[in-house]
Design an enzyme around this catalytic site. Structure first.
Site, PDB file in Angstrom:
ATOM      1  N   LYS A  21       1.034  -0.855   0.073  1.00  0.00           N
ATOM      2  CA  LYS A  21      -0.060  -0.459  -0.096  1.00  0.00           C
ATOM      3  C   LYS A  21       1.193   1.091   0.141  1.00  0.00           C
ATOM      4  CE  LYS A  21      -3.354   2.500   3.103  1.00  0.00           C
ATOM      5  NZ  LYS A  21      -4.144   2.649   1.562  1.00  0.00           N
ATOM      6  N   THR A  24      -2.611   6.731  -0.099  1.00  0.00           N
ATOM      7  CA  THR A  24      -3.665   6.733   0.275  1.00  0.00           C
ATOM      8  C   THR A  24      -4.952   7.576   0.356  1.00  0.00           C
ATOM      9  OG1 THR A  24      -5.064   6.970   3.549  1.00  0.00           O
ATOM     10  CG2 THR A  24      -3.034   8.332   2.401  1.00  0.00           C
ATOM     11  N   GLU A  74      -3.547   0.783  -3.615  1.00  0.00           N
ATOM     12  CA  GLU A  74      -3.742   0.601  -2.173  1.00  0.00           C
ATOM     13  C   GLU A  74      -4.326  -0.711  -1.553  1.00  0.00           C
ATOM     14  OE1 GLU A  74      -5.550   2.658   0.024  1.00  0.00           O
ATOM     15  OE2 GLU A  74      -6.052   4.172  -0.401  1.00  0.00           O
TER      16      GLU A  74
END
EC number: 3.5.1.135
Length: 105
Positions: A21, A24, A74
């Site tokens: 990831k 955000t 993500e």
């Protein structure tokens, strides 16, 4: 006012620490960071620190503009990403993509 820390749900901790990831998506209230800024990262649920990140960039993006590339960053599929956004920010169209890299764990 710039954020002085950032939190993530515990379910995202492993993906962040593994490097899977790398972005955000946040609402405007949580978008106040600048390129190069270093932030401690904690869990949303218990405020437990688990790493520090450095902000690479911040880019406005609309929910309808999200692509498979965003989902991959993500570590999700696009439908999963849209579901998570709807759960966290119901009805919100304008998001901010914050790209980051891990500095320490």
């Amino acid at each position: 006012m710039l954020l002085n820390k950032i939190t993530f749900f515990e379910r995202f901790e492993h993906d962040i620490l593994s490097g899977a990831k790398t972005i955000t998506l946040r609402d405007e209230a949580e978008s106040h960071v600048i390129t190069g800024q270093i932030l401690p990262v904690s869990t949303f649920e218990t405020d437990r620190w688990f790493c520090d990140i450095q902000i690479i960039d911040v880019t406005p993006v609309k929910l309808t503009e999200l692509t498979e590339m965003h989902a991959k960053q993500e570590n999700m599929t696009l439908p999963q990403l849209r579901d998570v956004i709807a759960e966290i920010y119901p009805g919100l169209e304008q998001l901010f993509m914050i790209r980051f890299m891990i500095l320490s764990q």
